[in-house]
Design a protein around this motif. Sequence first.
Motif, PDB file in Angstrom:
ATOM      1  N   GLY A  95       0.824  -1.208   0.000  1.00 25.38           N
ATOM      2  CA  GLY A  95       0.000   0.000   0.000  1.00 25.38           C
ATOM      3  C   GLY A  95       0.856   1.254   0.000  1.00 25.38           C
ATOM      4  N   ALA A  96       0.173   2.412  -0.010  1.00 29.12           N
ATOM      5  CA  ALA A  96       0.890   3.685   0.054  1.00 29.12           C
ATOM      6  C   ALA A  96       1.529   3.835   1.437  1.00 29.12           C
ATOM      7  N   GLY A  97       0.856   3.301   2.465  1.00 30.78           N
ATOM      8  CA  GLY A  97       1.391   3.380   3.823  1.00 30.78           C
ATOM      9  C   GLY A  97       2.737   2.668   3.916  1.00 30.78           C
ATOM     10  N   GLY A  98       2.825   1.487   3.327  1.00 34.42           N
ATOM     11  CA  GLY A  98       4.092   0.750   3.301  1.00 34.42           C
ATOM     12  C   GLY A  98       5.140   1.538   2.512  1.00 34.42           C
ATOM     13  N   ILE A 164       4.039  16.067   0.115  1.00 35.09           N
ATOM     14  CA  ILE A 164       2.727  16.615  -0.247  1.00 35.09           C
ATOM     15  C   ILE A 164       1.755  15.475  -0.538  1.00 35.09           C
ATOM     16  N   ASN A 165       0.481  15.813  -0.511  1.00 32.01           N
ATOM     17  CA  ASN A 165      -0.564  14.813  -0.745  1.00 32.01           C
ATOM     18  C   ASN A 165      -1.671  15.478  -1.562  1.00 32.01           C
ATOM     19  N   SER A 166      -1.779  15.032  -2.819  1.00 30.51           N
ATOM     20  CA  SER A 166      -2.739  15.649  -3.732  1.00 30.51           C
ATOM     21  C   SER A 166      -3.274  14.572  -4.674  1.00 30.51           C
ATOM     22  N   ASN A 168      -5.921  15.797  -1.801  1.00 26.20           N
ATOM     23  CA  ASN A 168      -5.585  15.798  -0.387  1.00 26.20           C
ATOM     24  C   ASN A 168      -6.650  15.146   0.498  1.00 26.20           C
ATOM     25  N   ASN A 169      -6.173  14.417   1.467  1.00 23.72           N
ATOM     26  CA  ASN A 169      -6.987  13.952   2.571  1.00 23.72           C
ATOM     27  C   ASN A 169      -6.557  14.803   3.763  1.00 23.72           C
ATOM     28  N   PRO A 170      -7.369  15.676   4.318  1.00 20.26           N
ATOM     29  CA  PRO A 170      -8.835  15.690   4.315  1.00 20.26           C
ATOM     30  C   PRO A 170      -9.521  16.738   3.429  1.00 20.26           C
ATOM     31  N   SER A 202       5.621  12.767  -3.077  1.00 18.75           N
ATOM     32  CA  SER A 202       4.200  13.037  -3.321  1.00 18.75           C
ATOM     33  C   SER A 202       3.394  11.768  -3.088  1.00 18.75           C
ATOM     34  N   ASP A 203       2.482  11.862  -2.119  1.00 17.80           N
ATOM     35  CA  ASP A 203       1.635  10.724  -1.748  1.00 17.80           C
ATOM     36  C   ASP A 203       0.315  10.897  -2.505  1.00 17.80           C
ATOM     37  N   GLU A 204       0.072  10.012  -3.481  1.00 22.26           N
ATOM     38  CA  GLU A 204      -1.060  10.244  -4.393  1.00 22.26           C
ATOM     39  C   GLU A 204      -2.022   9.069  -4.527  1.00 22.26           C
ATOM     40  N   PRO A 205      -2.457   8.473  -3.404  1.00 26.50           N
ATOM     41  CA  PRO A 205      -3.356   7.329  -3.581  1.00 26.50           C
ATOM     42  C   PRO A 205      -4.717   7.689  -4.188  1.00 26.50           C
ATOM     43  N   TYR A 206      -5.028   9.010  -4.229  1.00 27.19           N
ATOM     44  CA  TYR A 206      -6.341   9.412  -4.782  1.00 27.19           C
ATOM     45  C   TYR A 206      -6.204  10.002  -6.191  1.00 27.19           C
ATOM     46  N   SER A 207      -5.066   9.771  -6.850  1.00 26.96           N
ATOM     47  CA  SER A 207      -4.816  10.526  -8.093  1.00 26.96           C
ATOM     48  C   SER A 207      -5.819  10.230  -9.204  1.00 26.96           C
ATOM     49  N   THR A 230       2.070   5.765  -4.460  1.00 23.29           N
ATOM     50  CA  THR A 230       0.631   5.627  -4.657  1.00 23.29           C
ATOM     51  C   THR A 230       0.215   4.188  -4.343  1.00 23.29           C
ATOM     52  N   SER A 231      -1.077   3.913  -4.509  1.00 28.51           N
ATOM     53  CA  SER A 231      -1.542   2.554  -4.243  1.00 28.51           C
ATOM     54  C   SER A 231      -2.788   2.280  -5.064  1.00 28.51           C
ATOM     55  N   TYR A 232      -3.229   1.051  -4.989  1.00 33.97           N
ATOM     56  CA  TYR A 232      -4.468   0.656  -5.676  1.00 33.97           C
ATOM     57  C   TYR A 232      -5.649   0.660  -4.708  1.00 33.97           C
ATOM     58  N   SER A 233      -5.382   1.133  -3.461  1.00 32.80           N
ATOM     59  CA  SER A 233      -6.395   1.053  -2.405  1.00 32.80           C
ATOM     60  C   SER A 233      -7.678   1.779  -2.776  1.00 32.80           C
ATOM     61  N   LYS A 234      -7.529   2.990  -3.284  1.00 35.24           N
ATOM     62  CA  LYS A 234      -8.707   3.820  -3.517  1.00 35.24           C
ATOM     63  C   LYS A 234      -9.169   3.721  -4.968  1.00 35.24           C
ATOM     64  N   ASP A 235      -8.227   3.716  -5.931  1.00 33.44           N
ATOM     65  CA  ASP A 235      -8.692   3.759  -7.333  1.00 33.44           C
ATOM     66  C   ASP A 235      -9.270   2.421  -7.794  1.00 33.44           C
ATOM     67  N   GLU A 241      -6.198  -5.385   0.208  1.00 30.24           N
ATOM     68  CA  GLU A 241      -5.210  -6.213  -0.500  1.00 30.24           C
ATOM     69  C   GLU A 241      -3.781  -5.710  -0.304  1.00 30.24           C
ATOM     70  N   ARG A 242      -3.640  -4.480   0.202  1.00 27.11           N
ATOM     71  CA  ARG A 242      -2.338  -3.893   0.544  1.00 27.11           C
ATOM     72  C   ARG A 242      -1.351  -3.879  -0.615  1.00 27.11           C
ATOM     73  N   LEU A 243      -1.695  -3.156  -1.679  1.00 25.42           N
ATOM     74  CA  LEU A 243      -0.725  -3.037  -2.777  1.00 25.42           C
ATOM     75  C   LEU A 243      -0.597  -1.597  -3.257  1.00 25.42           C
TER      76      LEU A 243
HETATM   77  C1  LIG Z   1      -3.384  10.505   2.154  1.00 24.94           C
HETATM   78  C2  LIG Z   1      -3.273   9.046   2.372  1.00 24.94           C
HETATM   79  N1  LIG Z   1      -2.078   8.461   2.217  1.00 24.94           N
HETATM   80  C3  LIG Z   1      -1.919   7.134   2.412  1.00 24.94           C
HETATM   81  C4  LIG Z   1      -2.965   6.346   2.769  1.00 24.94           C
HETATM   82  C5  LIG Z   1      -2.737   4.896   2.972  1.00 24.94           C
HETATM   83  O1  LIG Z   1      -3.132   4.201   1.832  1.00 24.94           O
HETATM   84  P1  LIG Z   1      -2.919   2.632   1.679  1.00 24.94           P
HETATM   85  O2  LIG Z   1      -4.178   1.972   2.139  1.00 24.94           O
HETATM   86  O3  LIG Z   1      -2.681   2.412   0.224  1.00 24.94           O
HETATM   87  O4  LIG Z   1      -1.753   2.266   2.507  1.00 24.94           O
HETATM   88  C6  LIG Z   1      -4.236   6.903   2.943  1.00 24.94           C
HETATM   89  C7  LIG Z   1      -5.378   6.080   3.376  1.00 24.94           C
HETATM   90  O5  LIG Z   1      -6.436   6.527   3.710  1.00 24.94           O
HETATM   91  C8  LIG Z   1      -4.391   8.295   2.737  1.00 24.94           C
HETATM   92  O6  LIG Z   1      -5.573   8.903   2.894  1.00 24.94           O
END
Ligand SMILES: Cc1ncc(COP(=O)(O)O)c(C=O)c1O
Length: 383
Positions: A95-98, A164-166, A168-170, A202-207, A230-235, A241-243
């Motif tokens: 995931g992006a967290g990893g 940066i995160n775009s 952005n959450n929140p 740049s953290d872009e899991p929502y790109s 980035t990750s496949y979590s959101k898109d 699945e943590r990727l």
């Molecule tokens: C901005 C941001 N970065 C990273 C993550 C973690 O994503 P992942 O589930 O792919 O590890 C999240 C999850 O909500 C998020 O909102």
Amino acid sequence: MENASWIRRMFEEGAALKKEFGEKNVFDFSLGNPNIEPPDKFFEVFSALATKKLPGKHGYMSNAGYAETREAIAEYLSEEHGKEIFGQHIIMTCGAGGGLNVVLKTLLDPGDEVVISKPYFVEYNFYTDNYNGVTRLVKTKDDFSLDLQEIQSALSPKTKAVLINSPNNPTGRIYDKQTIAGLAQLLDSKSRELGREIYLISDEPYSKIVYDGVTVPSILAAYKNSILITSYSKDLSIPGERLGFIAVNPEATPLDQLLNGMIFCNRTLGFVNAPAFIQRVVQHLQGMSVDVTIYQRKRDLLCRALKEMGYSFITPDGAFYLFPKAPINDIEFVRELQKERILAVPGSGFGGPGFFRIAYCVEDWVIAGALPGFKRLADKYCG
Ligand SMILES: Cc1ncc(COP(=O)(O)O)c(C=O)c1O
């Protein structure tokens, strides 16, 4: 644990409310857990691969991930970013967290600073702290866009990276191309002045979750010492699945050390490698995402209703979060919402006091059911 996370706290308090009042009588906007199922193609590829017996495919692999998946990603990114990227520049992560943990462990020496604009995803604090780094939080502008002057004044000889995160959450804000170019210029000149690299992460899991034709500018095209995570979590709606992956700019320096460091950290943080089977699946799903118009409709529904009631907010460009102004203290307001059986998260939990976050990746009935409660509180406090 007291400071662990407002999101989790609200989620847990919500579980108690659901037990008391029943699932259908609690309107839960606390978690960014996508409510849309993955695309049909995901299941097609998943089933086809699941029944294929391939020798060695369940064994250990390179710590960076399967070469064929990394190459498929690199090919897609080259097109998307207008830049030649090869499989060797990609590292598959949990995931992006990893990915964030791998990058921060690779880059940070104890005491190194990471500059982050708030409001922000609070896990960044814990991730940075994991490697004895220090977060330097700076303000954004009133519309939640990056304030380059604030970032500039936070840069110091201790700065190792700007994160940066775009989208952005929140806040749902997407930083525009001009801002990214300005940031790149700033980091370039500061790196020169210090005589060493400042990395742009740049953290872009929502790109891929973007609305109204807005696009996320390429940081790989904008800045040489850039690292995309980035990750496949959101898109693809598969957070369990943590990727995800890290893409290191091929022009970054020192490239081999960065890549080898990250591959080493992927291994020694104990991940060893990202989940094998899903790597094989996503190899065939490059560029794909869930139907984003579903989220856009929910955003529009919520924004229209809350605006009419008198709430004020910036309409989000992407992700699935709305971050309205709280008409009273944000923590008190969230408590008031809870009395209406609506679960949201106070902005204080994101370094953004005075606001509250609504994660609208929920079923339509949750939005419809919450509107009367939002209205009662608007009548009481928004006047
Ligand atoms: C901005 C941001 N970065 C990273 C993550 C973690 O994503 P992942 O589930 O792919 O590890 C999240 C999850 O909500 C998020 O909102």
